[in-house]
Design a protein around this motif. Sequence first.
Motif, PDB file in Angstrom:
ATOM      1  N   LEU A  21       2.144  -6.039   9.113  1.00 41.28           N
ATOM      2  CA  LEU A  21       1.583  -7.000  10.049  1.00 41.28           C
ATOM      3  C   LEU A  21       0.403  -6.403  10.838  1.00 41.28           C
ATOM      4  O   LEU A  21      -0.582  -7.094  11.131  1.00 41.28           O
ATOM      5  CB  LEU A  21       2.675  -7.477  11.011  1.00 41.28           C
ATOM      6  CG  LEU A  21       2.448  -8.818  11.699  1.00 41.28           C
ATOM      7  CD1 LEU A  21       2.222  -9.914  10.674  1.00 41.28           C
ATOM      8  CD2 LEU A  21       3.632  -9.168  12.597  1.00 41.28           C
ATOM      9  N   GLY A  22       0.492  -5.105  11.148  1.00 42.32           N
ATOM     10  CA  GLY A  22      -0.602  -4.460  11.857  1.00 42.32           C
ATOM     11  C   GLY A  22      -1.872  -4.434  11.021  1.00 42.32           C
ATOM     12  O   GLY A  22      -2.973  -4.708  11.518  1.00 42.32           O
ATOM     13  N   ASN A  23      -1.721  -4.108   9.732  1.00 42.27           N
ATOM     14  CA  ASN A  23      -2.887  -4.097   8.843  1.00 42.27           C
ATOM     15  C   ASN A  23      -3.462  -5.505   8.673  1.00 42.27           C
ATOM     16  O   ASN A  23      -4.689  -5.684   8.602  1.00 42.27           O
ATOM     17  CB  ASN A  23      -2.490  -3.531   7.484  1.00 42.27           C
ATOM     18  CG  ASN A  23      -2.152  -2.054   7.547  1.00 42.27           C
ATOM     19  OD1 ASN A  23      -2.871  -1.274   8.166  1.00 42.27           O
ATOM     20  ND2 ASN A  23      -1.044  -1.663   6.933  1.00 42.27           N
ATOM     21  N   PRO A  48       6.167  -3.446  13.618  1.00 43.05           N
ATOM     22  CA  PRO A  48       5.798  -4.431  14.650  1.00 43.05           C
ATOM     23  C   PRO A  48       6.963  -4.684  15.604  1.00 43.05           C
ATOM     24  O   PRO A  48       8.116  -4.347  15.308  1.00 43.05           O
ATOM     25  CB  PRO A  48       5.467  -5.685  13.828  1.00 43.05           C
ATOM     26  CG  PRO A  48       6.227  -5.523  12.563  1.00 43.05           C
ATOM     27  CD  PRO A  48       6.251  -4.056  12.272  1.00 43.05           C
ATOM     28  N   TYR A 101      -1.472  -3.839  20.566  1.00 44.82           N
ATOM     29  CA  TYR A 101      -2.856  -3.354  20.664  1.00 44.82           C
ATOM     30  C   TYR A 101      -2.944  -2.470  21.896  1.00 44.82           C
ATOM     31  O   TYR A 101      -2.787  -2.932  23.035  1.00 44.82           O
ATOM     32  CB  TYR A 101      -3.832  -4.521  20.787  1.00 44.82           C
ATOM     33  CG  TYR A 101      -5.279  -4.099  20.912  1.00 44.82           C
ATOM     34  CD1 TYR A 101      -6.045  -3.876  19.780  1.00 44.82           C
ATOM     35  CD2 TYR A 101      -5.861  -3.898  22.171  1.00 44.82           C
ATOM     36  CE1 TYR A 101      -7.376  -3.474  19.885  1.00 44.82           C
ATOM     37  CE2 TYR A 101      -7.184  -3.502  22.287  1.00 44.82           C
ATOM     38  CZ  TYR A 101      -7.939  -3.280  21.140  1.00 44.82           C
ATOM     39  OH  TYR A 101      -9.251  -2.877  21.250  1.00 44.82           O
ATOM     40  N   HIS A 124      -3.372  -7.921  10.853  1.00 42.69           N
ATOM     41  CA  HIS A 124      -4.100  -8.281  12.071  1.00 42.69           C
ATOM     42  C   HIS A 124      -5.436  -7.551  12.148  1.00 42.69           C
ATOM     43  O   HIS A 124      -6.457  -8.134  12.545  1.00 42.69           O
ATOM     44  CB  HIS A 124      -3.248  -7.949  13.307  1.00 42.69           C
ATOM     45  CG  HIS A 124      -3.912  -8.285  14.599  1.00 42.69           C
ATOM     46  ND1 HIS A 124      -4.068  -9.578  15.047  1.00 42.69           N
ATOM     47  CD2 HIS A 124      -4.502  -7.492  15.547  1.00 42.69           C
ATOM     48  CE1 HIS A 124      -4.697  -9.590  16.198  1.00 42.69           C
ATOM     49  NE2 HIS A 124      -4.980  -8.325  16.526  1.00 42.69           N
ATOM     50  N   GLN A 125      -5.445  -6.294  11.750  1.00 46.50           N
ATOM     51  CA  GLN A 125      -6.656  -5.491  11.851  1.00 46.50           C
ATOM     52  C   GLN A 125      -7.727  -5.925  10.853  1.00 46.50           C
ATOM     53  O   GLN A 125      -8.919  -5.933  11.165  1.00 46.50           O
ATOM     54  CB  GLN A 125      -6.318  -4.014  11.630  1.00 46.50           C
ATOM     55  CG  GLN A 125      -7.466  -3.060  11.927  1.00 46.50           C
ATOM     56  CD  GLN A 125      -7.032  -1.629  11.799  1.00 46.50           C
ATOM     57  OE1 GLN A 125      -6.538  -1.195  10.757  1.00 46.50           O
ATOM     58  NE2 GLN A 125      -7.207  -0.851  12.876  1.00 46.50           N
ATOM     59  N   VAL A 179      -5.336  -1.340  17.452  1.00 50.34           N
ATOM     60  CA  VAL A 179      -4.173  -1.920  16.765  1.00 50.34           C
ATOM     61  C   VAL A 179      -3.262  -0.826  16.224  1.00 50.34           C
ATOM     62  O   VAL A 179      -3.718   0.120  15.562  1.00 50.34           O
ATOM     63  CB  VAL A 179      -4.635  -2.837  15.602  1.00 50.34           C
ATOM     64  CG1 VAL A 179      -3.430  -3.394  14.864  1.00 50.34           C
ATOM     65  CG2 VAL A 179      -5.494  -3.964  16.142  1.00 50.34           C
ATOM     66  N   THR A 182      -0.922   0.438  13.593  1.00 50.55           N
ATOM     67  CA  THR A 182      -0.617   0.146  12.178  1.00 50.55           C
ATOM     68  C   THR A 182       0.407   1.108  11.595  1.00 50.55           C
ATOM     69  O   THR A 182       0.924   0.863  10.495  1.00 50.55           O
ATOM     70  CB  THR A 182      -1.896   0.224  11.332  1.00 50.55           C
ATOM     71  OG1 THR A 182      -2.480   1.529  11.448  1.00 50.55           O
ATOM     72  CG2 THR A 182      -2.901  -0.824  11.780  1.00 50.55           C
ATOM     73  N   VAL A 241       2.290  -7.640  17.116  1.00 52.17           N
ATOM     74  CA  VAL A 241       1.411  -6.507  16.816  1.00 52.17           C
ATOM     75  C   VAL A 241       0.889  -5.952  18.147  1.00 52.17           C
ATOM     76  O   VAL A 241       0.275  -6.683  18.931  1.00 52.17           O
ATOM     77  CB  VAL A 241       0.239  -6.922  15.909  1.00 52.17           C
ATOM     78  CG1 VAL A 241      -0.708  -5.750  15.685  1.00 52.17           C
ATOM     79  CG2 VAL A 241       0.756  -7.447  14.574  1.00 52.17           C
ATOM     80  N   TYR A 277       2.895 -13.166  15.797  1.00 48.21           N
ATOM     81  CA  TYR A 277       2.719 -13.850  14.519  1.00 48.21           C
ATOM     82  C   TYR A 277       4.018 -14.535  14.085  1.00 48.21           C
ATOM     83  O   TYR A 277       5.114 -14.009  14.325  1.00 48.21           O
ATOM     84  CB  TYR A 277       2.325 -12.863  13.417  1.00 48.21           C
ATOM     85  CG  TYR A 277       0.862 -12.463  13.412  1.00 48.21           C
ATOM     86  CD1 TYR A 277      -0.024 -13.029  12.508  1.00 48.21           C
ATOM     87  CD2 TYR A 277       0.390 -11.512  14.322  1.00 48.21           C
ATOM     88  CE1 TYR A 277      -1.366 -12.661  12.500  1.00 48.21           C
ATOM     89  CE2 TYR A 277      -0.942 -11.139  14.315  1.00 48.21           C
ATOM     90  CZ  TYR A 277      -1.813 -11.720  13.399  1.00 48.21           C
ATOM     91  OH  TYR A 277      -3.134 -11.349  13.391  1.00 48.21           O
TER      92      TYR A 277
END
Length: 271
Positions: free
Chosen positions: A104-106, A51, A38, A108-109, A45, A47, A36, A68
């Motif tokens: 995966l971005g969501n 990823p 950033y 992580h966020q 991040v 989103t 992810v 991840y």
Amino acid sequence: MEKLPKIGIPVIIIAILLIILIAKSAITIESGQAGVLYRTFDNGVVTDEPPLGEGFHVVAPWNKVFVYEVRQQELFEKLRVLSSNGLEIQIDASVWYQPVVSDLGNLHQTLGENYLQRVIQPAIRSAARSVVGRYTPEQLYSSKRDAIQDEIFEETKKILTKQYVQLNEILVRDVTLPTTIKEAIERKLRQEQESLEYEFRLVTASKEAEKVIIEAQGKAESNRILSASLTDKILQDKGIDATLKLSESPNTKVIVIGAGDSGLPLILGDN
């Protein structure tokens, strides 16, 4: 020792800085992982983009990449829950899960790297309490293990649907009851088995008795019919036939004296 040219020192410094920047910018994503991104100076991040996949990547040195594990992972859980009558039951379960790669971005966020502790474990414990609370210890011990496994899976899956986590399977490996309850259930099951065996023996004996009665009734009916059909004339004819066969024997000396009360010849002889 010769001194370096003045122009050489800045070149060396720049080269060192470039090496540091390249080292910080180079990211390698291993097999079964995803990254992810950033962006420090651009909304944080990412989103709205896929990823980072496996392999080598170069990113700006001021940005970060959070890696991840996206392969299926396994969680072992020992759950202590209450049955429908308030007794504590321990369930040993295995949970197969993995993050949804496209989200995966969501993930992580909203949840971060410790999403397992934040959503998966609480969801499983809540579902287990809800499901096991519907059953008695006896049902859990004998016939309902597969049912509770499926129900815990379905209820956990509903909770995790919007959490960017994919639940693949929940396997109930063991159900542990209090010792006194387990012994009482086993004793009851043995008694039920013995009762079934006794009923089977009774049914078998009853059927055998019915068979004997039917055979006796058939034989009695046969004798009755035979007795009714035997007239004096038939008996006399059969007696004559028997006498003739006896007279034909080479070991018998036959002397006809007269007739007996039945009208048959009297035979005297010896061997």
